[in-house]
Design a protein around this motif. Structure first.
Motif, PDB file in Angstrom:
ATOM      1  N   GLU A 114      -8.308   5.418  -1.291  1.00  0.00           N
ATOM      2  CA  GLU A 114      -7.851   6.128  -0.098  1.00  0.00           C
ATOM      3  C   GLU A 114      -7.071   7.392  -0.459  1.00  0.00           C
ATOM      4  O   GLU A 114      -7.013   8.342   0.319  1.00  0.00           O
ATOM      5  CB  GLU A 114      -6.985   5.201   0.755  1.00  0.00           C
ATOM      6  CG  GLU A 114      -7.782   4.083   1.437  1.00  0.00           C
ATOM      7  CD  GLU A 114      -6.886   3.010   2.029  1.00  0.00           C
ATOM      8  OE1 GLU A 114      -5.633   3.137   1.911  1.00  0.00           O
ATOM      9  OE2 GLU A 114      -7.421   2.040   2.595  1.00  0.00           O
ATOM     10  N   ASN A 115      -6.472   7.385  -1.665  1.00  0.00           N
ATOM     11  CA  ASN A 115      -5.735   8.558  -2.145  1.00  0.00           C
ATOM     12  C   ASN A 115      -6.600   9.489  -2.983  1.00  0.00           C
ATOM     13  O   ASN A 115      -6.098  10.407  -3.629  1.00  0.00           O
ATOM     14  CB  ASN A 115      -4.521   8.099  -2.957  1.00  0.00           C
ATOM     15  CG  ASN A 115      -3.351   7.688  -2.084  1.00  0.00           C
ATOM     16  OD1 ASN A 115      -2.521   8.515  -1.706  1.00  0.00           O
ATOM     17  ND2 ASN A 115      -3.280   6.401  -1.736  1.00  0.00           N
ATOM     18  N   SER A 131       0.827  -1.208   0.000  1.00  0.00           N
ATOM     19  CA  SER A 131       0.000   0.000   0.000  1.00  0.00           C
ATOM     20  C   SER A 131       0.860   1.256   0.000  1.00  0.00           C
ATOM     21  O   SER A 131       0.543   2.250  -0.676  1.00  0.00           O
ATOM     22  CB  SER A 131      -0.921   0.002   1.227  1.00  0.00           C
ATOM     23  OG  SER A 131      -1.838  -1.062   1.159  1.00  0.00           O
ATOM     24  N   GLU A 132       1.948   1.217   0.762  1.00  0.00           N
ATOM     25  CA  GLU A 132       2.843   2.379   0.844  1.00  0.00           C
ATOM     26  C   GLU A 132       3.493   2.649  -0.505  1.00  0.00           C
ATOM     27  O   GLU A 132       3.607   3.812  -0.942  1.00  0.00           O
ATOM     28  CB  GLU A 132       3.918   2.145   1.912  1.00  0.00           C
ATOM     29  CG  GLU A 132       3.402   2.105   3.340  1.00  0.00           C
ATOM     30  CD  GLU A 132       2.680   0.816   3.695  1.00  0.00           C
ATOM     31  OE1 GLU A 132       2.821  -0.198   2.932  1.00  0.00           O
ATOM     32  OE2 GLU A 132       1.972   0.803   4.715  1.00  0.00           O
ATOM     33  N   THR A 139       0.916   4.097  -2.942  1.00  0.00           N
ATOM     34  CA  THR A 139       0.702   5.511  -2.626  1.00  0.00           C
ATOM     35  C   THR A 139       1.841   6.363  -3.180  1.00  0.00           C
ATOM     36  O   THR A 139       1.614   7.450  -3.729  1.00  0.00           O
ATOM     37  CB  THR A 139       0.583   5.712  -1.103  1.00  0.00           C
ATOM     38  OG1 THR A 139      -0.609   5.059  -0.641  1.00  0.00           O
ATOM     39  CG2 THR A 139       0.507   7.191  -0.742  1.00  0.00           C
ATOM     40  N   GLN A 140       3.071   5.890  -3.053  1.00  0.00           N
ATOM     41  CA  GLN A 140       4.217   6.627  -3.586  1.00  0.00           C
ATOM     42  C   GLN A 140       4.104   6.779  -5.104  1.00  0.00           C
ATOM     43  O   GLN A 140       4.404   7.860  -5.655  1.00  0.00           O
ATOM     44  CB  GLN A 140       5.516   5.900  -3.222  1.00  0.00           C
ATOM     45  CG  GLN A 140       5.861   5.970  -1.745  1.00  0.00           C
ATOM     46  CD  GLN A 140       7.077   5.115  -1.393  1.00  0.00           C
ATOM     47  OE1 GLN A 140       7.665   4.458  -2.263  1.00  0.00           O
ATOM     48  NE2 GLN A 140       7.449   5.097  -0.122  1.00  0.00           N
ATOM     49  N   GLN A 156       1.214   9.358  -5.746  1.00  0.00           N
ATOM     50  CA  GLN A 156       1.560  10.717  -5.346  1.00  0.00           C
ATOM     51  C   GLN A 156       2.712  11.283  -6.170  1.00  0.00           C
ATOM     52  O   GLN A 156       2.779  12.486  -6.419  1.00  0.00           O
ATOM     53  CB  GLN A 156       1.896  10.759  -3.851  1.00  0.00           C
ATOM     54  CG  GLN A 156       0.683  10.522  -2.957  1.00  0.00           C
ATOM     55  CD  GLN A 156      -0.434  11.517  -3.218  1.00  0.00           C
ATOM     56  OE1 GLN A 156      -0.194  12.709  -3.415  1.00  0.00           O
ATOM     57  NE2 GLN A 156      -1.672  11.039  -3.227  1.00  0.00           N
ATOM     58  N   THR A 203      -6.306   1.232  -2.159  1.00  0.00           N
ATOM     59  CA  THR A 203      -5.311   2.264  -1.890  1.00  0.00           C
ATOM     60  C   THR A 203      -5.527   3.474  -2.779  1.00  0.00           C
ATOM     61  O   THR A 203      -5.386   4.621  -2.340  1.00  0.00           O
ATOM     62  CB  THR A 203      -3.885   1.707  -2.086  1.00  0.00           C
ATOM     63  OG1 THR A 203      -3.710   0.561  -1.242  1.00  0.00           O
ATOM     64  CG2 THR A 203      -2.841   2.747  -1.726  1.00  0.00           C
TER      65      THR A 203
END
Length: 263
Positions: free
Chosen positions: A172-173, A130-131, A134-135, A138, A169
C-alpha cells in the motif's frame, strides 16, 4: 472459534436458500454446492501474503543485496570490490543508519547501487499495526529521499520477519517486499572459506536468486571478491534487485518465487 461459527452459519443460510429455491421450482443448481462454497471461503480466509524470495526467469542472473543496520567501517572496501568486479548491488538501509552515516549513503547512491528500505528503527514489524508499519517505512523513505533525492520502492523486513499485514501495508506504501533464497550466513562469522562455500555451493543458487549479505559482517570484505568471481565463472550476471524482479502484475508462489502474470 468465531471463524468456524461464521462458516457454519453461512452454510446454514446456503442450505436454507437452496431449499427455498427448490420449493419455488428454481432448482438448487442456481447456487454453488455447500462444499464448494465452504472451500472458497476457507481459501479466501487462509491465503498468505508472501514477499519475493527469488524470481522466475530463464536468464542466468542473480541479485546481490546488503543489509545496512549497524556499523559502516567496511563500506568503502565493499564498494571498491563491487566496482572492481563491475557489479551493482542493492543496499537495504535502516533510517537510523542513514542519519548516522549520511556520507556512506551518498557514496552508495553515487556508485549507482540500489537503495532499499530496511525500516526506520529495525523493529519486529509483525508486532506492529498498519499505522506503525507505515511510520517505519515512511521514516526511512523520507530520510533517504531528503539526502539523495531517491524514491525507494524495495523493502526488506528487519530480521526477515513478516506477516500478511506487513506485506500488505508495504504494498500500500508502494513497496515490493524482498527476502532472499541464498543466505551467506556472514552474520555467523564462520570464516572466509565457510562464507564462500555457503554461497557458491548453496542448494538454492540458481536463475533469479537473491543473495543476502550484511555491510558490517566480519569476513564479507575478504570473501566477497572470490564470491563475485565465482558467480561469474558459473555464468551468472550479477545485478541489483531492481533489475531482477518483475514489474507490473505478478504472483508469488508457495516457495516465494515471483512469477509474472503473463507466465
Amino acid at each position: 472459534m468465531q471463524f468456524f461459527r461464521a462458516i457454519h452459519l453461512k452454510k446454514k443460510y446456503v442450505i436454507l436458500g437452496v431449499s427455498v429455491l427448490a420449493a419455488i421450482g428454481l432448482g438448487a443448481h442456481f447456487l454453488p454446492p455447500v462444499a464448494e462454497y465452504t472451500s472458497a471461503v476457507l481459501t479466501a480466509q487462509t491465503k498468505r501474503e508472501l514477499p519475493i524470495y527469488c524470481v522466475q526467469t530463464d536468464e542466468k542472473k542473480v541479485a546481490i543485496s546488503f543489509d545496512a543496520a549497524w556499523g559502516a567501517d567496511d563500506t568503502d572496501e565493499l564498494l571498491q570490490i563491487l566496482d572492481d568486479n563491475d557489479v551493482t548491488a542493492t543496499f537495504f538501509l535502516c533510517g537510523y543508519w542513514v542519519d548516522k552515516y549520511p556520507e556512506e549513503v551518498e557514496k552508495i547512491a553515487a556508485a549507482g547501487h540500489d537503495l532499499g528500505n530496511h525500516s526506520a528503527t529495525h523493529p519486529h514489524m509483525s508486532t506492529l499495526s498498519s499505522e506503525q508499519i507505515t511510520q517505519e517505512l515512511q521514516g526511512c523513505h523520507e530520510a533517504v529521499k531528503e539526502l539523495t533525492g531517491i524514491d525507494m520502492n524495495l523493502f526488506r523486513p528487519p530480521f526477515g520477519e513478516y506477516n500478511d499485514n506487513v506485506i500488505r501495508t508495504a504494498k500500500e506504501n508502494g513497496y515490493y517486499s524482498i527476502q532472499w533464497d541464498v543466505d551467506s550466513l556472514d552474520w555467523k562469522e564462520q570464516g572466509v572459506e565457510a562464507e564462500i562455500n555457503q554461497v557458491l555451493n548453496h542448494k538454492h543458487l540458481g536463475n533469479g536468486s537473491i543473495l543476502l549479505f550484511h555491510n558490517d559482517a566480519k569476513y564479507t570484505p575478504q570473501a566477497l571478491d572470490t564470491i563475485l568471481k565465482g558467480l561469474k565463472e558459473k555464468g551468472y550476471d550479477i545485478v541489483p534487485v531492481s533489475e531482477i524482479i518483475h514489474a507490473g502484475e505478478y504472483t508469488v508462489d508457495h516457495e516465494g518465487r515471483q512469477i509474472p502474470s503473463e507466465s
